[in-house]
Motif scaffolding. Structure first.
Motif, PDB file in Angstrom:
ATOM      1  N   CYS A 102       8.462  44.591  41.535  1.00 60.22           N
ATOM      2  CA  CYS A 102       9.709  45.805  42.389  1.00 60.22           C
ATOM      3  C   CYS A 102       9.083  47.125  42.309  1.00 60.22           C
ATOM      4  O   CYS A 102       9.695  48.641  42.363  1.00 60.22           O
ATOM      5  CB  CYS A 102      10.576  46.478  40.712  1.00 60.22           C
ATOM      6  SG  CYS A 102      10.120  46.458  39.126  1.00 60.22           S
ATOM      7  N   GLY A 103       8.340  47.350  42.069  1.00 65.11           N
ATOM      8  CA  GLY A 103       7.169  48.898  41.875  1.00 65.11           C
ATOM      9  C   GLY A 103       6.982  49.050  40.645  1.00 65.11           C
ATOM     10  O   GLY A 103       6.337  50.613  40.844  1.00 65.11           O
ATOM     11  N   SER A 110      14.778  40.450  38.674  1.00 63.25           N
ATOM     12  CA  SER A 110      15.524  39.599  37.851  1.00 63.25           C
ATOM     13  C   SER A 110      14.664  38.816  36.882  1.00 63.25           C
ATOM     14  O   SER A 110      13.301  38.551  37.568  1.00 63.25           O
ATOM     15  CB  SER A 110      15.821  38.615  39.108  1.00 63.25           C
ATOM     16  OG  SER A 110      16.869  38.027  38.845  1.00 63.25           O
ATOM     17  N   LEU A 111      15.078  38.255  36.259  1.00 61.22           N
ATOM     18  CA  LEU A 111      14.768  37.608  35.590  1.00 61.22           C
ATOM     19  C   LEU A 111      14.042  36.155  35.866  1.00 61.22           C
ATOM     20  O   LEU A 111      13.377  35.238  35.564  1.00 61.22           O
ATOM     21  CB  LEU A 111      15.207  36.776  33.494  1.00 61.22           C
ATOM     22  CG  LEU A 111      15.701  38.366  32.460  1.00 61.22           C
ATOM     23  CD1 LEU A 111      16.313  37.541  31.559  1.00 61.22           C
ATOM     24  CD2 LEU A 111      13.804  38.471  32.614  1.00 61.22           C
TER      25      LEU A 111
END
Length: 115
Positions: A102-103, A110-111
């Protein structure tokens, strides 16, 4: 990792070791032996230590866990030395700008995803 016997010389001083310093320490201590063993032999030792870590996580004391984590890191570092990978550079490239997924520096993936 081979455990020291009680007849091995001991040093009274302990020091904190950073990641780059640790890789150099392992190189200085073991590089000739590690090169002679090669990456395949080193990988087998690494996997043995991963198994010992699994056992320590399941049933071991905190000291057992600490020892096995150190051994796994040492054998991973040994493999990096044998194949010429600077671990600090590798970690910085992969995680230095945040989560690879995601950076962000606090992952928001998400898990169910592997970042």
């Amino acid at each position: 990792m081979v455990h020291q016997s009680s007849s091995a010389p001991q040093t009274a001083e302990r020091r904190q070791v950073g990641f780059s310093d640790f890789q150099q320490l392992i190189r200085d201590m073991y590089f000739e032996k590690d090169l002679a063993r090669g990456v395949d032999g080193t990988f087998m030792w690494f996997m043995e230590e991963v198994g010992e870590l699994a056992a320590a996580l399941r049933d071991g004391s905190h000291d057992d866990k600490m020892e096995e984590f150190a051994d796994v890191i040492a054998w991973l570092t040994t493999m990096a030395n044998v194949v010429g990978v600077d671990l600090s550079d590798a970690v910085t490239r992969k995680y230095g700008s945040g989560c690879p997924g995601c950076g962000h520096f606090v992952c928001s993936c998400s898990l169910t995803e592997k970042p």
